[in-house]
Design a protein around this motif. Structure first.
Motif, PDB file in Angstrom:
ATOM      1  N   ASP A   1       0.807  -1.224   0.000  1.00  0.00           N
ATOM      2  CA  ASP A   1       0.000   0.000   0.000  1.00  0.00           C
ATOM      3  C   ASP A   1       0.839   1.272   0.000  1.00  0.00           C
ATOM      4  O   ASP A   1       0.308   2.376   0.102  1.00  0.00           O
ATOM      5  CB  ASP A   1      -0.973   0.005   1.189  1.00  0.00           C
ATOM      6  CG  ASP A   1      -2.192  -0.882   0.944  1.00  0.00           C
ATOM      7  OD1 ASP A   1      -2.497  -1.159  -0.229  1.00  0.00           O
ATOM      8  OD2 ASP A   1      -2.832  -1.300   1.928  1.00  0.00           O
TER       9      ASP A   1
ATOM     10  N   HIS B   1      -2.633   3.945  -5.257  1.00  0.00           N
ATOM     11  CA  HIS B   1      -3.712   3.057  -5.702  1.00  0.00           C
ATOM     12  C   HIS B   1      -5.070   3.624  -5.297  1.00  0.00           C
ATOM     13  O   HIS B   1      -5.150   4.555  -4.490  1.00  0.00           O
ATOM     14  CB  HIS B   1      -3.542   1.657  -5.069  1.00  0.00           C
ATOM     15  CG  HIS B   1      -3.695   1.668  -3.571  1.00  0.00           C
ATOM     16  ND1 HIS B   1      -2.695   2.079  -2.718  1.00  0.00           N
ATOM     17  CD2 HIS B   1      -4.746   1.335  -2.757  1.00  0.00           C
ATOM     18  CE1 HIS B   1      -3.116   2.000  -1.467  1.00  0.00           C
ATOM     19  NE2 HIS B   1      -4.371   1.556  -1.458  1.00  0.00           N
TER      20      HIS B   1
ATOM     21  N   ASP C   1      -8.680   1.877  -3.703  1.00  0.00           N
ATOM     22  CA  ASP C   1      -8.997   0.625  -3.020  1.00  0.00           C
ATOM     23  C   ASP C   1      -9.973  -0.230  -3.824  1.00  0.00           C
ATOM     24  O   ASP C   1     -10.939   0.279  -4.401  1.00  0.00           O
ATOM     25  CB  ASP C   1      -9.600   0.904  -1.632  1.00  0.00           C
ATOM     26  CG  ASP C   1      -8.565   1.451  -0.657  1.00  0.00           C
ATOM     27  OD1 ASP C   1      -7.357   1.349  -0.955  1.00  0.00           O
ATOM     28  OD2 ASP C   1      -8.966   1.965   0.401  1.00  0.00           O
TER      29      ASP C   1
ATOM     30  N   ARG D   1     -13.707   6.118   4.093  1.00  0.00           N
ATOM     31  CA  ARG D   1     -12.877   5.684   5.218  1.00  0.00           C
ATOM     32  C   ARG D   1     -12.516   6.839   6.141  1.00  0.00           C
ATOM     33  O   ARG D   1     -12.280   7.955   5.693  1.00  0.00           O
ATOM     34  CB  ARG D   1     -11.612   5.000   4.703  1.00  0.00           C
ATOM     35  CG  ARG D   1     -11.961   3.685   4.025  1.00  0.00           C
ATOM     36  CD  ARG D   1     -10.744   2.960   3.561  1.00  0.00           C
ATOM     37  NE  ARG D   1     -10.708   1.621   4.113  1.00  0.00           N
ATOM     38  CZ  ARG D   1      -9.773   0.722   3.809  1.00  0.00           C
ATOM     39  NH1 ARG D   1      -8.775   1.036   3.015  1.00  0.00           N
ATOM     40  NH2 ARG D   1      -9.835  -0.469   4.328  1.00  0.00           N
TER      41      ARG D   1
ATOM     42  N   HIS E   1      -4.043   7.067  -3.395  1.00  0.00           N
ATOM     43  CA  HIS E   1      -3.290   7.234  -2.161  1.00  0.00           C
ATOM     44  C   HIS E   1      -2.288   6.111  -1.974  1.00  0.00           C
ATOM     45  O   HIS E   1      -2.452   5.020  -2.529  1.00  0.00           O
ATOM     46  CB  HIS E   1      -4.244   7.276  -0.953  1.00  0.00           C
ATOM     47  CG  HIS E   1      -5.034   5.994  -0.792  1.00  0.00           C
ATOM     48  ND1 HIS E   1      -6.126   5.680  -1.568  1.00  0.00           N
ATOM     49  CD2 HIS E   1      -4.856   4.932   0.046  1.00  0.00           C
ATOM     50  CE1 HIS E   1      -6.589   4.496  -1.211  1.00  0.00           C
ATOM     51  NE2 HIS E   1      -5.839   4.015  -0.238  1.00  0.00           N
TER      52      HIS E   1
END
Ligand SMILES: O=C(O)CCC(=O)C(=O)O
Ligand SMILES: [Fe+2]
Length: 293
Positions: free
Chosen positions: A135, A139, A141, A155, A253
């Motif tokens: 991560d 990317h 999610d 989130r 992110h």
């Protein structure tokens, strides 16, 4: 355009600009911003402070989490008393996130469903992960076994580091610009294999064309070293005590550093957005010039 960070002062302070009304916050969020709440209270008790002194994790999974109505604790370590206290902390964080939605994003109250709550005690880059699970790479999610369909991923994160260490992120360019570069490279969708994956219980529900595209975007992004290095991006630091909220299916992110964080995942139906046309679902359909299957 790079995803903006929009700082939101506490209610009742005089610093509130035009974007601090709840409609302004929803507008910024749906447009791909990260909302930053610098000074919300979420104190840890004397007993709970141990959870930011060392990881209470079994080390098998990346994080410790609770899920669902039963809020069963997974991945934790410690005595029975400590694990009960960690579970209670996560439940309190879940209530804190729910309260944040109710008070600051009231348009979404009663529409979102809360999914997992996680405690992330490990340093971000401590573990060598496969590129797919890495991560630190920019990317959006997408969850392979958990098709999202017509829902959005919202989130709520909070840095609870006790030593002043920030959570360091990169944020990337807007979803539409990213999708334009990557869509032409993605493999076509097969309804037949989607049905097969569901029948074999590899996925929990049928993988839609949207889910298919998001998974392949996620993978193509993470595998593209040149894009990772050269794409428009900005470094961001979230200091201890800060809370931030974003649609992580829309905002590019990567987590670059830091340890001890709490995170709540919530799902919002696309139809319950202020403007469903700004969802990744509709952006991808527009780029392809047709409805998704
Ligand atoms: O741990 C973080 O700060 C965020 C990592 C991430 O990208 C994710 O959980 O999707
Ligand atoms: Fe992510």
């Amino acid at each position: 355009m790079i995803s903006p960070i929009v700082s939101v002062p506490k209610v009742g302070t005089s610093a509130g600009g035009p974007a601090s009304g709840t409609a302004g916050l929803v507008d910024a969020l749906e447009g791909g911003a990260v909302l930053l709440f610098p000074d919300l209270d979420f104190p840890l008790s004397a007993f709970e402070r141990r959870f930011v002194e060392r990881p209470f994790a079994d080390g098998k999974a990346k994080n410790v989490n609770i899920r669902g109505e039963a809020a069963t604790l997974k991945g934790a370590a410690g005595t029975a008393e400590e694990q009960a206290a960690l579970r209670a902390l996560l439940m309190r964080y879940r209530a804190f996130a729910e309260d944040l939605i109710r008070t600051r994003l009231p348009a979404y109250a009663g529409k979102v469903s809360l999914a997992g709550t996680s405690y992330r005690p490990f340093e971000v880059d401590q573990r060598k992960l496969s590129w797919r699970r890495d991560d630190t790479r920019l990317h959006v999610d997408a969850f392979p076994s958990n098709p999202i369909g017509e829902k959005r991923i919202l989130r709520i994160f909070r840095n609870i580091n006790p030593d002043g260490q920030p959570r360091r992120w990169r944020v990337g360019e807007d979803f539409g610009s990213m999708a334009e570069k990557f869509l032409p490279r993605l493999p076509g969708y097969s309804p037949l294999s989607a049905r097969l994956l569901a029948a074999l219980r590899i996925t929990k529900a049928r993988r839609s064309e949207y889910d298919h595209l998001m998974l392949h975007l996620h993978d193509a992004l993470k595998q593209d070293k040149a894009y990772q290095a050269q794409a428009p991006q900005a470094d961001v630091e979230f200091t201890p005590g800060q809370t931030w909220v974003t649609f992580s299916d829309l905002v590019m992110h990567g987590a670059m550093g830091g340890r001890y964080m709490l995170e709540q995942t919530a799902y919002l139906p696309v139809a319950d957005q202020a403007d469903p046309e700004r969802s990744p679902q509709r952006i991808l359909a527009r780029k392809l010039g047709r409805a998704l299957q």
